[in-house]
Design an enzyme around this catalytic site. Structure first.
Site, PDB file in Angstrom:
ATOM      1  N   SER A  22       0.874  -1.175   0.000  1.00  0.00           N
ATOM      2  CA  SER A  22       0.000   0.000   0.000  1.00  0.00           C
ATOM      3  C   SER A  22       0.911   1.224   0.000  1.00  0.00           C
ATOM      4  CB  SER A  22      -0.926  -0.012   1.216  1.00  0.00           C
ATOM      5  OG  SER A  22      -0.202  -0.212   2.408  1.00  0.00           O
ATOM      6  N   GLU A  24       1.219   5.531   0.814  1.00  0.00           N
ATOM      7  CA  GLU A  24       0.614   6.668   1.523  1.00  0.00           C
ATOM      8  C   GLU A  24       1.008   7.989   0.871  1.00  0.00           C
ATOM      9  OE1 GLU A  24       0.528   6.495   5.861  1.00  0.00           O
ATOM     10  OE2 GLU A  24       1.156   8.595   5.903  1.00  0.00           O
ATOM     11  N   THR A  55      -3.328  11.207   3.937  1.00  0.00           N
ATOM     12  CA  THR A  55      -3.304  11.661   5.339  1.00  0.00           C
ATOM     13  C   THR A  55      -4.307  12.793   5.564  1.00  0.00           C
ATOM     14  OG1 THR A  55      -1.520  13.201   4.892  1.00  0.00           O
ATOM     15  CG2 THR A  55      -0.886  11.004   5.642  1.00  0.00           C
ATOM     16  N   GLY A 115      -4.134  11.748  16.428  1.00  0.00           N
ATOM     17  CA  GLY A 115      -3.555  13.021  15.989  1.00  0.00           C
ATOM     18  C   GLY A 115      -2.864  13.721  17.148  1.00  0.00           C
ATOM     19  N   ASP A 116      -2.123  14.750  16.812  1.00  0.00           N
ATOM     20  CA  ASP A 116      -1.367  15.500  17.819  1.00  0.00           C
ATOM     21  C   ASP A 116      -1.988  16.862  18.060  1.00  0.00           C
ATOM     22  OD1 ASP A 116       0.670  13.675  18.354  1.00  0.00           O
ATOM     23  OD2 ASP A 116       1.570  14.139  16.407  1.00  0.00           O
ATOM     24  N   ALA A 135      -7.420   7.027  19.918  1.00  0.00           N
ATOM     25  CA  ALA A 135      -7.680   6.284  18.677  1.00  0.00           C
ATOM     26  C   ALA A 135      -8.564   5.061  18.934  1.00  0.00           C
ATOM     27  CB  ALA A 135      -6.359   5.870  18.040  1.00  0.00           C
ATOM     28  N   TYR A 155       3.854   1.592  16.901  1.00  0.00           N
ATOM     29  CA  TYR A 155       5.125   2.313  17.058  1.00  0.00           C
ATOM     30  C   TYR A 155       6.243   1.357  17.499  1.00  0.00           C
ATOM     31  CZ  TYR A 155       2.000   6.252  16.644  1.00  0.00           C
ATOM     32  OH  TYR A 155       1.061   7.126  16.160  1.00  0.00           O
ATOM     33  N   HIS A 159       5.450   4.872  21.142  1.00  0.00           N
ATOM     34  CA  HIS A 159       4.982   6.244  20.954  1.00  0.00           C
ATOM     35  C   HIS A 159       5.629   7.101  22.051  1.00  0.00           C
ATOM     36  CE1 HIS A 159       2.318   9.744  21.121  1.00  0.00           C
ATOM     37  NE2 HIS A 159       2.019   9.461  19.860  1.00  0.00           N
ATOM     38  N   ASN A 171      -2.158  -0.309  24.530  1.00  0.00           N
ATOM     39  CA  ASN A 171      -2.884   0.647  23.682  1.00  0.00           C
ATOM     40  C   ASN A 171      -3.180   0.038  22.313  1.00  0.00           C
ATOM     41  OD1 ASN A 171      -3.995   3.276  23.084  1.00  0.00           O
ATOM     42  ND2 ASN A 171      -2.241   3.552  21.725  1.00  0.00           N
ATOM     43  N   LYS A 175      -6.960  -0.897  20.576  1.00  0.00           N
ATOM     44  CA  LYS A 175      -7.404  -0.475  19.236  1.00  0.00           C
ATOM     45  C   LYS A 175      -7.867  -1.682  18.412  1.00  0.00           C
ATOM     46  CE  LYS A 175      -3.592   2.122  18.431  1.00  0.00           C
ATOM     47  NZ  LYS A 175      -2.713   3.169  17.868  1.00  0.00           N
ATOM     48  N   PHE A 226      11.999  15.000  10.450  1.00  0.00           N
ATOM     49  CA  PHE A 226      10.662  14.452  10.677  1.00  0.00           C
ATOM     50  C   PHE A 226      10.740  13.294  11.685  1.00  0.00           C
ATOM     51  CE2 PHE A 226       7.038  11.843   8.786  1.00  0.00           C
ATOM     52  CZ  PHE A 226       6.074  12.571   9.446  1.00  0.00           C
ATOM     53  N   HIS A 276       3.745  -1.119   3.781  1.00  0.00           N
ATOM     54  CA  HIS A 276       3.086   0.170   3.548  1.00  0.00           C
ATOM     55  C   HIS A 276       4.217   1.157   3.252  1.00  0.00           C
ATOM     56  CE1 HIS A 276      -0.103   3.195   4.077  1.00  0.00           C
ATOM     57  NE2 HIS A 276       0.753   3.916   4.785  1.00  0.00           N
TER      58      HIS A 276
HETATM   59  P1  FAD Z   1      -3.269   6.594  20.159  1.00  0.00           P
HETATM   60  O1  FAD Z   1      -3.126   5.201  19.646  1.00  0.00           O
HETATM   61  O2  FAD Z   1      -4.579   6.988  20.713  1.00  0.00           O
HETATM   62  O3  FAD Z   1      -2.151   6.750  21.312  1.00  0.00           O
HETATM   63  C1  FAD Z   1      -1.260   7.825  21.466  1.00  0.00           C
HETATM   64  C2  FAD Z   1      -0.548   7.711  22.815  1.00  0.00           C
HETATM   65  O4  FAD Z   1      -1.459   7.956  23.863  1.00  0.00           O
HETATM   66  C3  FAD Z   1       0.084   6.342  23.100  1.00  0.00           C
HETATM   67  O5  FAD Z   1       1.297   6.550  23.774  1.00  0.00           O
HETATM   68  C4  FAD Z   1      -0.927   5.692  24.024  1.00  0.00           C
HETATM   69  O6  FAD Z   1      -0.325   4.717  24.851  1.00  0.00           O
HETATM   70  C5  FAD Z   1      -1.444   6.886  24.801  1.00  0.00           C
HETATM   71  N1  FAD Z   1      -2.823   6.689  25.274  1.00  0.00           N
HETATM   72  C6  FAD Z   1      -3.905   6.319  24.544  1.00  0.00           C
HETATM   73  N2  FAD Z   1      -4.994   6.261  25.321  1.00  0.00           N
HETATM   74  C7  FAD Z   1      -4.594   6.615  26.558  1.00  0.00           C
HETATM   75  C8  FAD Z   1      -5.261   6.766  27.810  1.00  0.00           C
HETATM   76  N3  FAD Z   1      -6.575   6.539  27.916  1.00  0.00           N
HETATM   77  N4  FAD Z   1      -4.528   7.180  28.872  1.00  0.00           N
HETATM   78  C9  FAD Z   1      -3.219   7.423  28.775  1.00  0.00           C
HETATM   79  N5  FAD Z   1      -2.523   7.307  27.605  1.00  0.00           N
HETATM   80  C10 FAD Z   1      -3.199   6.905  26.534  1.00  0.00           C
HETATM   81  N6  FAD Z   1      -1.206  12.180  12.201  1.00  0.00           N
HETATM   82  C11 FAD Z   1      -2.025  13.063  11.572  1.00  0.00           C
HETATM   83  O7  FAD Z   1      -2.242  14.163  12.084  1.00  0.00           O
HETATM   84  N7  FAD Z   1      -2.618  12.762  10.374  1.00  0.00           N
HETATM   85  C12 FAD Z   1      -2.430  11.565   9.758  1.00  0.00           C
HETATM   86  O8  FAD Z   1      -2.982  11.335   8.691  1.00  0.00           O
HETATM   87  C13 FAD Z   1      -1.570  10.614  10.401  1.00  0.00           C
HETATM   88  N8  FAD Z   1      -1.357   9.403   9.835  1.00  0.00           N
HETATM   89  C14 FAD Z   1      -0.574   8.478  10.497  1.00  0.00           C
HETATM   90  C15 FAD Z   1      -0.413   7.198   9.930  1.00  0.00           C
HETATM   91  C16 FAD Z   1       0.362   6.238  10.582  1.00  0.00           C
HETATM   92  C17 FAD Z   1       0.509   4.859   9.952  1.00  0.00           C
HETATM   93  C18 FAD Z   1       1.013   6.559  11.809  1.00  0.00           C
HETATM   94  C19 FAD Z   1       1.894   5.545  12.489  1.00  0.00           C
HETATM   95  C20 FAD Z   1       0.861   7.822  12.377  1.00  0.00           C
HETATM   96  C21 FAD Z   1       0.054   8.790  11.740  1.00  0.00           C
HETATM   97  N9  FAD Z   1      -0.157  10.063  12.286  1.00  0.00           N
HETATM   98  C22 FAD Z   1      -0.976  10.968  11.646  1.00  0.00           C
HETATM   99  C23 FAD Z   1       0.508  10.450  13.553  1.00  0.00           C
HETATM  100  C24 FAD Z   1      -0.361  10.251  14.808  1.00  0.00           C
HETATM  101  O9  FAD Z   1      -1.510  11.082  14.744  1.00  0.00           O
HETATM  102  C25 FAD Z   1       0.482  10.625  16.023  1.00  0.00           C
HETATM  103  O10 FAD Z   1       1.532   9.730  16.170  1.00  0.00           O
HETATM  104  C26 FAD Z   1      -0.264  10.815  17.350  1.00  0.00           C
HETATM  105  O11 FAD Z   1       0.678  11.303  18.317  1.00  0.00           O
HETATM  106  C27 FAD Z   1      -0.857   9.568  17.961  1.00  0.00           C
HETATM  107  O12 FAD Z   1      -1.952   9.101  17.298  1.00  0.00           O
HETATM  108  P2  FAD Z   1      -2.403   7.555  17.516  1.00  0.00           P
HETATM  109  O13 FAD Z   1      -3.570   7.300  16.691  1.00  0.00           O
HETATM  110  O14 FAD Z   1      -1.227   6.681  17.382  1.00  0.00           O
HETATM  111  O15 FAD Z   1      -2.837   7.667  19.081  1.00  0.00           O
END
Ligand code: FAD
Length: 298
Positions: A22, A24, A55, A115-116, A135, A155, A159, A171, A175, A226, A276
């Site tokens: 795939s 991106e 993205t 997201g961040d 997420a 990660y 992460h 985590n 998911k 990055f 990917h």
């Molecule tokens: P999550 O899986 O929710 O977790 C993030 C962190 O929070 C982890 O350390 C987890 O352990 C912690 N956590 C989760 N829930 C809890 C809780 N209840 N209490 C305490 N800690 C918790 N970013 C964008 O903005 N746009 C994109 O299109 C995008 N695409 C991506 C594609 C891929 C394949 C990857 C790997 C990353 C992408 N990102 C994107 C980056 C991503 O948004 C960031 O890395 C963000 O910091 C975390 O998102 P996540 O979905 O991994 O979060």
């Protein structure tokens, strides 16, 4: 010296038949960037990827562009397209409205992310008061809305906000248990990190595919910067290979191709059958990787 039999055994016929890739992309901001986006999409689509993904700017900054690009990819190339979606800074209703827009455009694949915050990954995450919490919560919401194919992040180097490996793997498990079909990893340059991550996930009972995210190095300085922001280490050997090549684009490209080829070849040896590829909207290295993985334009 590796003889031809050994080289052939690196990719068995079964592995080749099973192999999935795939790609991106990110939604282009300007007309010139859009031209490069489409040029790359049209060159990579004939490799018959399982899907290509686009993205989504955290906080919805690319909402319309992501939707437009994903819908057009599907219409123009026939390749399945996945829309990324983040839940940071938005209420559930706002996120669900974006999802309904994807559905209306015939999109059935979503890469679901937290997201961040606008201040960056290093800053603490505070969910929107009426929003999805993370997420895993978003995946649960998507599953209630429709039967999407859902990918989530993983990660191999943890992460930056996971204090321990247990938190990281818990985590990911949340998911997958919420309904994700697969995880796609953040870029990594040490295959050992990915293989150890797989072991940890399997030991925790996670059986879903964890697809390695491969980042070809189009521009070492950009990728290193990055990587620093998203917690991916640049090993010393990798920095040394690109040292002094800023003004040597041809050698840089050859080294980049060799590095990416080594990475996927080693992973093939480890039995990996799905990749990917982060394209940054550029096709040459992604096309080269496709070839190394045995894909020819159809
Ligand atoms: P999550 O899986 O929710 O977790 C993030 C962190 O929070 C982890 O350390 C987890 O352990 C912690 N956590 C989760 N829930 C809890 C809780 N209840 N209490 C305490 N800690 C918790 N970013 C964008 O903005 N746009 C994109 O299109 C995008 N695409 C991506 C594609 C891929 C394949 C990857 C790997 C990353 C992408 N990102 C994107 C980056 C991503 O948004 C960031 O890395 C963000 O910091 C975390 O998102 P996540 O979905 O991994 O979060």
């Amino acid at each position: 010296m590796i003889d031809d039999n050994v080289r052939a055994s690196r990719q068995t016929a079964d592995q080749r038949a099973e192999l999935q890739i795939s790609f991106e992309f990110f939604p282009p901001k300007t007309d010139a960037m859009e031209e490069r986006f489409w040029d790359s999409v049209h060159k990579l689509a004939p490799l018959k990827p399982r899907f290509v993904s686009v993205t989504y700017g955290a906080g919805g900054t690319t909402r319309e562009r992501t939707l437009r690009m994903v819908a057009s990819i599907k219409n123009q190339t026939g390749v399945d397209a996945a829309a990324h979606l983040t839940c940071v800074g938005a209420s559930r209703d706002e996120v669900d409205a974006v999802v309904r827009g994807y559905q209306a455009a015939g999109i059935n694949r979503i890469v679901a992310l937290r997201g961040d915050p606008p201040e960056g990954v290093g800053q603490p995450f505070t969910p929107h008061p009426q929003g999805y919490q993370n997420a895993a919560d978003l995946v649960g919401g998507l599953r209630r809305l429709a039967d999407f194919d859902i990918s989530v992040s993983a990660y191999p180097e943890k992460h930056p906000q996971s204090a321990t490996w247990a938190e990281e793997i818990d985590n990911l498990k949340r998911k997958i248990d919420a309904g994700a079909d697969r995880a796609i990893t953040q870029m990594f340059f040490s295959n050992g990190d990915y293989l150890r991550y797989l072991e940890r996930a399997r030991a925790a009972g996670i059986t879903a595919p964890i697809v390695p995210g491969i980042q070809p190095i189009h521009n070492f300085k950009q990728i290193a910067s990055f990587a620093g922001r998203c917690g991916t280490a640049i090993p010393a050997w990798l920095a040394e290979r690109f040292d002094g090549l800023d003004e040597e684009p041809e050698t840089h490209a050859l080294v980049a191709s060799a590095v990416a080829a080594e990475q996927v070849t080693e992973l093939l040896d480890e039995g990996v059958t799905e990749f990917h590829i982060y394209t940054h909207n550029r096709s040459p290295l992604a096309l080269a990787l496709g070839r190394i993985l045995g894909r020819r334009p159809e």
